[in-house]
Design a protein around this motif. Structure first.
Motif, PDB file in Angstrom:
ATOM      1  N   ASP B  91       0.811  -1.208   0.000  1.00 38.53           N
ATOM      2  CA  ASP B  91       0.000   0.000   0.000  1.00 38.53           C
ATOM      3  C   ASP B  91       0.841   1.253   0.000  1.00 38.53           C
ATOM      4  O   ASP B  91       0.639   2.179  -0.789  1.00 38.53           O
ATOM      5  N   HIS B  92       1.757   1.286   0.879  1.00 42.33           N
ATOM      6  CA  HIS B  92       2.642   2.401   1.076  1.00 42.33           C
ATOM      7  C   HIS B  92       3.393   2.731  -0.211  1.00 42.33           C
ATOM      8  O   HIS B  92       3.428   3.866  -0.681  1.00 42.33           O
ATOM      9  N   ILE B  93       3.953   1.695  -0.791  1.00 39.86           N
ATOM     10  CA  ILE B  93       4.705   1.842  -2.027  1.00 39.86           C
ATOM     11  C   ILE B  93       3.794   2.218  -3.183  1.00 39.86           C
ATOM     12  O   ILE B  93       4.124   3.054  -4.022  1.00 39.86           O
ATOM     13  N   GLU B  94       2.657   1.586  -3.207  1.00 40.31           N
ATOM     14  CA  GLU B  94       1.702   1.843  -4.279  1.00 40.31           C
ATOM     15  C   GLU B  94       1.206   3.285  -4.241  1.00 40.31           C
ATOM     16  O   GLU B  94       0.962   3.896  -5.268  1.00 40.31           O
ATOM     17  N   GLN B  95       1.101   3.803  -3.042  1.00 37.50           N
ATOM     18  CA  GLN B  95       0.636   5.188  -2.932  1.00 37.50           C
ATOM     19  C   GLN B  95       1.615   6.169  -3.557  1.00 37.50           C
ATOM     20  O   GLN B  95       1.218   7.223  -4.066  1.00 37.50           O
ATOM     21  N   GLN B  96       2.881   5.832  -3.526  1.00 37.70           N
ATOM     22  CA  GLN B  96       3.858   6.727  -4.142  1.00 37.70           C
ATOM     23  C   GLN B  96       3.550   6.917  -5.617  1.00 37.70           C
ATOM     24  O   GLN B  96       3.489   8.047  -6.115  1.00 37.70           O
ATOM     25  N   ILE B  97       3.335   5.802  -6.309  1.00 38.73           N
ATOM     26  CA  ILE B  97       3.105   5.956  -7.742  1.00 38.73           C
ATOM     27  C   ILE B  97       1.727   6.515  -8.024  1.00 38.73           C
ATOM     28  O   ILE B  97       1.534   7.294  -8.954  1.00 38.73           O
ATOM     29  N   GLN B  98       0.781   6.159  -7.164  1.00 40.31           N
ATOM     30  CA  GLN B  98      -0.547   6.739  -7.337  1.00 40.31           C
ATOM     31  C   GLN B  98      -0.466   8.260  -7.226  1.00 40.31           C
ATOM     32  O   GLN B  98      -1.046   8.990  -8.041  1.00 40.31           O
ATOM     33  N   ALA B  99       0.263   8.703  -6.229  1.00 38.84           N
ATOM     34  CA  ALA B  99       0.414  10.141  -6.053  1.00 38.84           C
ATOM     35  C   ALA B  99       1.055  10.749  -7.293  1.00 38.84           C
ATOM     36  O   ALA B  99       0.650  11.807  -7.770  1.00 38.84           O
ATOM     37  N   ALA B 100       2.023  10.043  -7.841  1.00 40.34           N
ATOM     38  CA  ALA B 100       2.723  10.571  -9.006  1.00 40.34           C
ATOM     39  C   ALA B 100       1.788  10.778 -10.189  1.00 40.34           C
ATOM     40  O   ALA B 100       1.835  11.811 -10.848  1.00 40.34           O
ATOM     41  N   PHE B 101       0.940   9.819 -10.454  1.00 38.53           N
ATOM     42  CA  PHE B 101       0.111  10.005 -11.649  1.00 38.53           C
ATOM     43  C   PHE B 101      -1.213  10.700 -11.384  1.00 38.53           C
ATOM     44  O   PHE B 101      -1.856  11.216 -12.285  1.00 38.53           O
ATOM     45  N   LEU B 102      -1.619  10.750 -10.117  1.00 39.65           N
ATOM     46  CA  LEU B 102      -2.869  11.450  -9.826  1.00 39.65           C
ATOM     47  C   LEU B 102      -2.653  12.938  -9.546  1.00 39.65           C
ATOM     48  O   LEU B 102      -3.497  13.762  -9.863  1.00 39.65           O
ATOM     49  N   SER B 103      -1.520  13.245  -8.949  1.00 39.37           N
ATOM     50  CA  SER B 103      -1.352  14.648  -8.569  1.00 39.37           C
ATOM     51  C   SER B 103       0.085  15.151  -8.659  1.00 39.37           C
ATOM     52  O   SER B 103       0.386  16.234  -8.193  1.00 39.37           O
ATOM     53  N   GLY B 104       0.952  14.348  -9.261  1.00 38.95           N
ATOM     54  CA  GLY B 104       2.346  14.750  -9.355  1.00 38.95           C
ATOM     55  C   GLY B 104       2.587  15.701 -10.518  1.00 38.95           C
ATOM     56  O   GLY B 104       1.660  16.131 -11.200  1.00 38.95           O
ATOM     57  N   PRO B 105       3.850  15.990 -10.743  1.00 40.19           N
ATOM     58  CA  PRO B 105       4.247  16.899 -11.829  1.00 40.19           C
ATOM     59  C   PRO B 105       4.124  16.212 -13.189  1.00 40.19           C
ATOM     60  O   PRO B 105       4.096  14.984 -13.257  1.00 40.19           O
ATOM     61  N   PRO B 106       4.066  16.998 -14.256  1.00 40.91           N
ATOM     62  CA  PRO B 106       4.054  16.450 -15.611  1.00 40.91           C
ATOM     63  C   PRO B 106       5.346  15.692 -15.863  1.00 40.91           C
ATOM     64  O   PRO B 106       6.340  15.974 -15.181  1.00 40.91           O
ATOM     65  N   PRO B 107       5.403  14.767 -16.797  1.00 44.45           N
ATOM     66  CA  PRO B 107       4.304  14.459 -17.722  1.00 44.45           C
ATOM     67  C   PRO B 107       3.286  13.445 -17.151  1.00 44.45           C
ATOM     68  O   PRO B 107       2.321  13.132 -17.820  1.00 44.45           O
ATOM     69  N   LEU B 108       3.521  12.966 -15.933  1.00 47.87           N
ATOM     70  CA  LEU B 108       2.647  11.947 -15.379  1.00 47.87           C
ATOM     71  C   LEU B 108       1.377  12.565 -14.809  1.00 47.87           C
ATOM     72  O   LEU B 108       0.277  12.034 -14.969  1.00 47.87           O
ATOM     73  N   GLY B 109       1.553  13.667 -14.127  1.00 47.28           N
ATOM     74  CA  GLY B 109       0.452  14.286 -13.396  1.00 47.28           C
ATOM     75  C   GLY B 109      -0.478  15.096 -14.277  1.00 47.28           C
ATOM     76  O   GLY B 109      -0.288  15.184 -15.497  1.00 47.28           O
ATOM     77  N   PRO B 110      -1.470  15.695 -13.641  1.00 46.13           N
ATOM     78  CA  PRO B 110      -2.591  16.333 -14.326  1.00 46.13           C
ATOM     79  C   PRO B 110      -2.258  17.578 -15.132  1.00 46.13           C
ATOM     80  O   PRO B 110      -3.124  18.078 -15.844  1.00 46.13           O
ATOM     81  N   ASP B 111      -1.037  18.063 -15.034  1.00 42.69           N
ATOM     82  CA  ASP B 111      -0.737  19.273 -15.785  1.00 42.69           C
ATOM     83  C   ASP B 111      -0.208  19.009 -17.187  1.00 42.69           C
ATOM     84  O   ASP B 111       0.146  19.947 -17.907  1.00 42.69           O
ATOM     85  N   ALA B 112      -0.139  17.759 -17.563  1.00 41.40           N
ATOM     86  CA  ALA B 112       0.271  17.428 -18.924  1.00 41.40           C
ATOM     87  C   ALA B 112      -0.970  17.023 -19.716  1.00 41.40           C
ATOM     88  O   ALA B 112      -1.983  16.625 -19.133  1.00 41.40           O
ATOM     89  N   PRO B 113      -0.897  17.140 -21.042  1.00 38.49           N
ATOM     90  CA  PRO B 113      -2.022  16.681 -21.869  1.00 38.49           C
ATOM     91  C   PRO B 113      -2.160  15.158 -21.758  1.00 38.49           C
ATOM     92  O   PRO B 113      -1.170  14.463 -21.555  1.00 38.49           O
ATOM     93  N   PRO B 114      -3.393  14.683 -21.903  1.00 36.42           N
ATOM     94  CA  PRO B 114      -3.716  13.271 -21.655  1.00 36.42           C
ATOM     95  C   PRO B 114      -2.823  12.277 -22.400  1.00 36.42           C
ATOM     96  O   PRO B 114      -2.385  11.292 -21.814  1.00 36.42           O
TER      97      PRO B 114
END
Lengths: 216, 216
Positions: B91-114
């Motif tokens: 869980d702990h580890i999984e949350q890191q990557i979840q955070a990255a793609f749900l709310s992290g910086p581009p290009p993974l996060g929400p500020d990059a185009p889909p």
DNA sequence: CAGCTAAACGGACTGCGGTCCACTTTCATT
DNA sequence: AATGAAAGTGGACCGCAGTCCGTTTAGCTG
């Protein structure tokens, strides 16, 4: 860890670049001693019976040994572990579908054009796996040996067809992707837990093949 | 079978048609009693330590119980089974990557185009899983609960992005296909057993996304 | 603070997978 | 037919996952 190579079709690999798959040692099974061969046969029969009557998941190694009237050690020596036994049980079933797509009638077999064969492959495998889900799931549970000979046979077949239809890109990886779509656990999850109709999975497969297989 | 819902991001499902996923009961964890909460925390700490020093595969439930100085029954009551414990560790580890793609910086996060997010997703996940393969593989081994909350979170994310880039066809199935490509066991097999360079997997992912994601 | 109940606890117990090794059997060789 | 070594055998034994149930404790209620 002693089990001789499974009785998978020899499949002289007509394609697959760096895929010399060390998994199937290619030589035929190192002949068993008479008593060993006899026992192996009895064990498989007995195991199949037990699986039929109480479900593959509830077949214990001890029960198989007892029913076949041999010692527990014998079962392990022959099949290595529970996974090995399950895989051996599956062999028989797996050969049916292998026969169907390697040498059966169209549209699965060699007398149909490659694209048709590719399209027919998915639905056939899905139904096959679903029909034998008990065993496939049980065998899966012992994850020792995912990427076993059966997987390799299917992969080789898929990559061959992909090349024949002129699929672009990394054909080997595409083969793995297609296999992923047909993964027993996924299929069972979608059909059973998610209640998808099998036709939807069929359609998904056709779509996938069209998109990954055509030269663009 | 007693473990309270995992601490996965709530993810108010903004897409996913028939995907009301009963897996994440959505309510927040039914608060634990003080002693139970304390023990749960200790158990996870201790388990993480043991996993670090001897490998996750060699962590026994008994050892965890002993090291945390609680009874074995307590460990099982809390996590249900070995798979539950591993999942909790993950869980702990999984949350890191979840955070990255749900709310992290581009290009993974929400500020990059889909489309960029989609393309970045694969390589990121592959590296993440590979870096933590010990735990991912161990958790996988206890196949109870494949298609767990983490899987659902990734799936929802992927289907959302697919819709945003105008992917045609059955987007939910496409999501599963993409996930299949990122399956830990497959990735590990390709990287380790087959010795593929990670860049090849990256390229395969980009290809896949281009073919499945674009409107044709 | 006393009393009560649901939750949590601990550890003995069960069942199964897998190992080990002293003993037996096959079968190739001569 | 005798013989020796490799292959096979059986079952006691071990470790671990998971269960069960009598006991303890947190934490509400009055």
């Amino acid at each position: 860890m002693t089990e001789p190579p499974r009785a998978v079709f020899p499949v002289r690999d007509a394609s697959a670049g760096p895929a010399d798959l060390t998994l199937t040692p290619a030589g035929e099974p190192p002949r068993l001693r008479a008593d060993a061969a006899r026992n192996r046969k009895r064990l498989l029969e007995v195991a199949a019976e037990l699986a039929a009557e109480r479900g593959a998941a509830n077949v214990t190694m001890e029960a198989v040994a007892a029913a076949a009237e041999v010692g527990k050690g014998t079962v392990f020596r022959r099949f290595g572990d529970r996974g090995g036994l399950m895989l051996s049980l599956l062999d028989h079933i797996e050969q049916q579908i292998q026969a169907a797509f390697l040498s059966g009638p169209p549209p699965l077999g060699p007398d149909a054009p490659p694209l048709e064969r590719l399209r027919a492959f998915g639905p056939a495998v899905i139904r096959h796996e679903h029909a034998h889900r008990d065993l496939y799931m049980a065998a899966h549970r012992e994850q020792s040996r995912r990427y076993n000979p059966s997987y390799q046979v299917r992969l080789t077949h898929l990559t061959l067809l992909l090349r024949q239809v002129g699929a672009p890109g990394d054909v080997e990886l595409t083969g793995h992707t297609l296999q992923g779509y047909l993964d027993t656990v996924l299929v069972e999850y979608l059909l059973t837990s998610r209640g998808m109709p099998v036709e939807r999975l069929d359609a998904g497969w056709h779509d996938l093949v069209d998109r990954l297989g055509t030269p663009r």
